[in-house]
Design a protein around this motif. Structure first.
Motif, mmCIF file in Angstrom:
data_model
loop_
_atom_site.group_PDB
_atom_site.id
_atom_site.type_symbol
_atom_site.label_atom_id
_atom_site.label_comp_id
_atom_site.label_asym_id
_atom_site.label_seq_id
_atom_site.Cartn_x
_atom_site.Cartn_y
_atom_site.Cartn_z
ATOM 1 N N MET A 109 8.109 -8.226 63.910
ATOM 2 C CA MET A 109 9.168 -7.205 63.984
ATOM 3 C C MET A 109 10.376 -7.713 64.780
ATOM 4 O O MET A 109 11.514 -7.286 64.547
ATOM 5 C CB MET A 109 8.639 -5.918 64.641
ATOM 6 N N MET A 110 10.145 -8.688 65.655
ATOM 7 C CA MET A 110 11.263 -9.213 66.474
ATOM 8 C C MET A 110 12.249 -9.993 65.600
ATOM 9 O O MET A 110 13.377 -10.231 66.003
ATOM 10 C CB MET A 110 10.714 -10.124 67.572
ATOM 11 N N GLY A 111 11.793 -10.402 64.431
ATOM 12 C CA GLY A 111 12.686 -11.141 63.533
ATOM 13 C C GLY A 111 13.395 -10.245 62.539
ATOM 14 O O GLY A 111 14.133 -10.709 61.684
ATOM 15 N N ARG A 112 13.185 -8.918 62.694
ATOM 16 C CA ARG A 112 13.721 -8.025 61.678
ATOM 17 C C ARG A 112 14.930 -7.244 62.131
ATOM 18 O O ARG A 112 15.398 -6.346 61.431
ATOM 19 C CB ARG A 112 12.613 -7.074 61.200
ATOM 20 N N PHE A 113 15.457 -7.559 63.313
ATOM 21 C CA PHE A 113 16.764 -6.976 63.646
ATOM 22 C C PHE A 113 17.601 -8.033 64.348
ATOM 23 O O PHE A 113 17.080 -8.984 64.930
ATOM 24 C CB PHE A 113 16.619 -5.692 64.488
ATOM 25 N N VAL A 114 18.898 -7.855 64.238
ATOM 26 C CA VAL A 114 19.834 -8.849 64.772
ATOM 27 C C VAL A 114 19.883 -8.747 66.296
ATOM 28 O O VAL A 114 19.909 -7.656 66.847
ATOM 29 C CB VAL A 114 21.246 -8.606 64.185
ATOM 30 N N GLY A 115 19.867 -9.889 66.934
ATOM 31 C CA GLY A 115 20.083 -9.892 68.369
ATOM 32 C C GLY A 115 18.908 -10.375 69.190
ATOM 33 O O GLY A 115 19.024 -10.553 70.396
ATOM 34 N N THR A 116 17.782 -10.611 68.545
ATOM 35 C CA THR A 116 16.622 -10.991 69.374
ATOM 36 C C THR A 116 16.748 -12.401 69.929
ATOM 37 O O THR A 116 16.229 -12.701 70.999
ATOM 38 C CB THR A 116 15.308 -10.868 68.577
ATOM 39 N N GLY A 117 17.480 -13.257 69.229
ATOM 40 C CA GLY A 117 17.724 -14.582 69.812
ATOM 41 C C GLY A 117 18.690 -14.490 70.979
ATOM 42 O O GLY A 117 18.525 -15.119 72.020
ATOM 43 N N CYS A 118 19.713 -13.632 70.809
ATOM 44 C CA CYS A 118 20.700 -13.441 71.890
ATOM 45 C C CYS A 118 20.039 -12.825 73.118
ATOM 46 O O CYS A 118 20.308 -13.213 74.253
ATOM 47 C CB CYS A 118 21.823 -12.528 71.401
ATOM 48 N N MET A 119 19.120 -11.895 72.855
ATOM 49 C CA MET A 119 18.447 -11.248 73.986
ATOM 50 C C MET A 119 17.471 -12.219 74.651
ATOM 51 O O MET A 119 17.247 -12.170 75.862
ATOM 52 C CB MET A 119 17.718 -9.992 73.499
ATOM 53 N N LEU A 120 16.896 -13.139 73.868
ATOM 54 C CA LEU A 120 16.063 -14.176 74.483
ATOM 55 C C LEU A 120 16.913 -15.031 75.413
ATOM 56 O O LEU A 120 16.514 -15.352 76.532
ATOM 57 C CB LEU A 120 15.409 -15.049 73.406
ATOM 58 N N GLY A 121 18.118 -15.358 74.975
ATOM 59 C CA GLY A 121 19.012 -16.179 75.806
ATOM 60 C C GLY A 121 19.299 -15.524 77.147
ATOM 61 O O GLY A 121 19.207 -16.171 78.200
ATOM 62 N N VAL A 122 19.576 -14.218 77.134
ATOM 63 C CA VAL A 122 19.894 -13.570 78.404
ATOM 64 C C VAL A 122 18.632 -13.357 79.226
ATOM 65 O O VAL A 122 18.672 -13.335 80.465
ATOM 66 C CB VAL A 122 20.676 -12.249 78.185
ATOM 67 N N THR A 123 17.488 -13.269 78.567
ATOM 68 C CA THR A 123 16.208 -13.216 79.289
ATOM 69 C C THR A 123 16.004 -14.517 80.062
ATOM 70 O O THR A 123 15.670 -14.513 81.246
ATOM 71 C CB THR A 123 15.059 -13.004 78.292
ATOM 72 N N LEU A 124 16.257 -15.637 79.407
ATOM 73 C CA LEU A 124 16.089 -16.945 80.048
ATOM 74 C C LEU A 124 17.068 -17.097 81.213
ATOM 75 O O LEU A 124 16.722 -17.636 82.268
ATOM 76 C CB LEU A 124 16.297 -18.058 79.022
ATOM 77 N N ALA A 125 18.282 -16.576 81.049
ATOM 78 C CA ALA A 125 19.270 -16.648 82.139
ATOM 79 C C ALA A 125 18.817 -15.784 83.317
ATOM 80 O O ALA A 125 18.898 -16.198 84.484
ATOM 81 C CB ALA A 125 20.642 -16.200 81.637
ATOM 82 N N THR A 126 18.291 -14.607 83.022
ATOM 83 C CA THR A 126 17.845 -13.706 84.088
ATOM 84 C C THR A 126 16.675 -14.310 84.857
ATOM 85 O O THR A 126 16.651 -14.319 86.090
ATOM 86 C CB THR A 126 17.448 -12.342 83.481
ATOM 87 N N PHE A 127 15.730 -14.873 84.120
ATOM 88 C CA PHE A 127 14.574 -15.499 84.785
ATOM 89 C C PHE A 127 15.027 -16.724 85.585
ATOM 90 O O PHE A 127 14.583 -16.954 86.703
ATOM 91 C CB PHE A 127 13.507 -15.886 83.747
ATOM 92 N N ALA A 128 15.942 -17.498 85.027
ATOM 93 C CA ALA A 128 16.418 -18.688 85.751
ATOM 94 C C ALA A 128 17.191 -18.283 87.002
ATOM 95 O O ALA A 128 17.144 -18.974 88.031
ATOM 96 C CB ALA A 128 17.310 -19.540 84.839
ATOM 97 N N GLY A 129 17.869 -17.146 86.941
ATOM 98 C CA GLY A 129 18.672 -16.689 88.082
ATOM 99 C C GLY A 129 17.839 -16.225 89.258
ATOM 100 O O GLY A 129 18.354 -16.049 90.372
#
Ligand SMILES: Nc1ncnc2c1ncn2[C@@H]1O[C@H](COP(=O)(O)OP(=O)(O)O)[C@@H](O)[C@H]1O
Ligand SMILES: Cc1ncsc1CCOP(=O)(O)O
Ligand SMILES: [Mg+2]
Length: 286
Positions: free
Chosen positions: A200-220
């Protein structure tokens, strides 16, 4: 020597809550405001907030360097890159490098057009990128391998994506997260498969973008970028799973699933995840 695998997910989630890292996002106009949602929420900003971070979407060249200098992480997402956007991303990335702020780059659509190839090459060449996250096609394109990217979607088969991701890590010096049905997290020395997520994560737009900000938040909120990338990728996939299981509300399709997924991100620290540690598998070691 501590291994990249040495982290406790529950402890990591709690650290983010207490650290509340400020994450500056220079991101695209598609997923900044999700027009499919009645409340026009900002998927990328809300994903940051729901993990426990503080989002700011500063992207004007006159101020972005100052904003990044005071942040704990910076995301550059080249989804709808314009000339101004490219200049802003370079200014933000340079400030991140000068101020020791973890830099995450999502080279959206690289491989689809010569312009995106040029911009992505400039970002990974001129900036000190800590984490590079893209789908299989995008990561393959940056690694200089055959890639089939239609618009911003990865199409085709990538049987050696773990080896490709390591090659991409060697080329860029970044930790590489190659997203797809199975996410791969790679450094120059090793590659891991993260067995978490839901179709289901591949069925709407933005899940890659949200992964990117997840990685930034965890790295921060972390002191080890590779460990943060593994933990963030794992947490993100697990949130997708518990949302698909209905633990955060029923859904009728991808639009309502998206809301449940956001709620799962916000509530993951309260979910028992007994097998979280078993979801990561080292698949390649230099
Ligand atoms: N079929 C799938 N099964 C499990 N997880 C998926 C699937 N498709 C996408 N995801 C997850 O959704 C996130 C976005 O991945 P992807 O769709 O590859 O990015 P993009 O939207 O940038 O193309 C990743 O965390 C990935 O694991
Ligand atoms: C459709 C689209 N076009 C330019 S950016 C964008 C959103 C891409 O989001 P994601 O990479 O998360 O699928
Ligand atoms: Mg993407």
């Amino acid at each position: 020597m501590s291994s990249t695998l040495d982290f406790d997910l529950a402890e990591t989630l709690s650290t983010i809550e207490s650290a509340s890292p400020l994450v500056n996002c220079v991101t695209n106009a598609v997923t900044v405001n999700c027009v499919t949602n009645a409340v026009t929420v900002n998927d990328v900003a809300n994903a940051t907030l729901y993990w426990g971070g503080l989002p700011v979407m500063s992207d004007d060249e006159r101020e972005v360097g100052d904003m990044v200098a005071g942040a704990q992480a910076c995301l550059l997402n080249m989804g709808t890159v314009s000339e101004e956007g490219e200049a802003a991303m370079v200014a933000a990335g340079e400030s991140a490098g000068e101020n020791g702020v973890p830099l995450v780059v999502d080279p959206v659509g690289v491989g689809a057009t010569p312009t995106r190839d040029r911009v992505a090459d400039r970002l990974v060449t001129d900036l000190s990128v800590d984490v590079l996250n893209g789908n299989y096609g995008e990561i393959s394109a940056i690694a200089g391998e055959d890639a089939d990217v239609r618009g911003v979607e990865s199409v085709g088969e990538y049987a050696d994506i773990a080896v490709t991701a390591m090659a991409c890590a060697r080329r860029t010096g970044a930790v590489v997260v190659a997203s797809g049905e199975t996410d791969v997290v790679a450094t120059e020395d090793e590659a891991f498969e993260v067995h978490a997520g839901h179709e289901m994560m591949g069925r709407f737009v933005g899940t890659g973008c949200m992964l990117g900000v997840t990685l930034a938040t965890f790295a921060g909120a972390a002191d080890d970028v590779a460990r943060a990338a593994l933990a963030g990728t794992l947490a993100y996939g697990l949130a997708g799973e518990v949302a698909a299981d209905g633990q955060f509300g029923d859904y009728a399709g991808p639009a309502s699933y998206r809301v449940a997924f956001l709620d799962a991100i916000a509530g993951l620290d309260g979910v028992d995840l007994p097998d979280a540690d078993s979801r990561i598998e080292r698949v390649v070691e230099a």
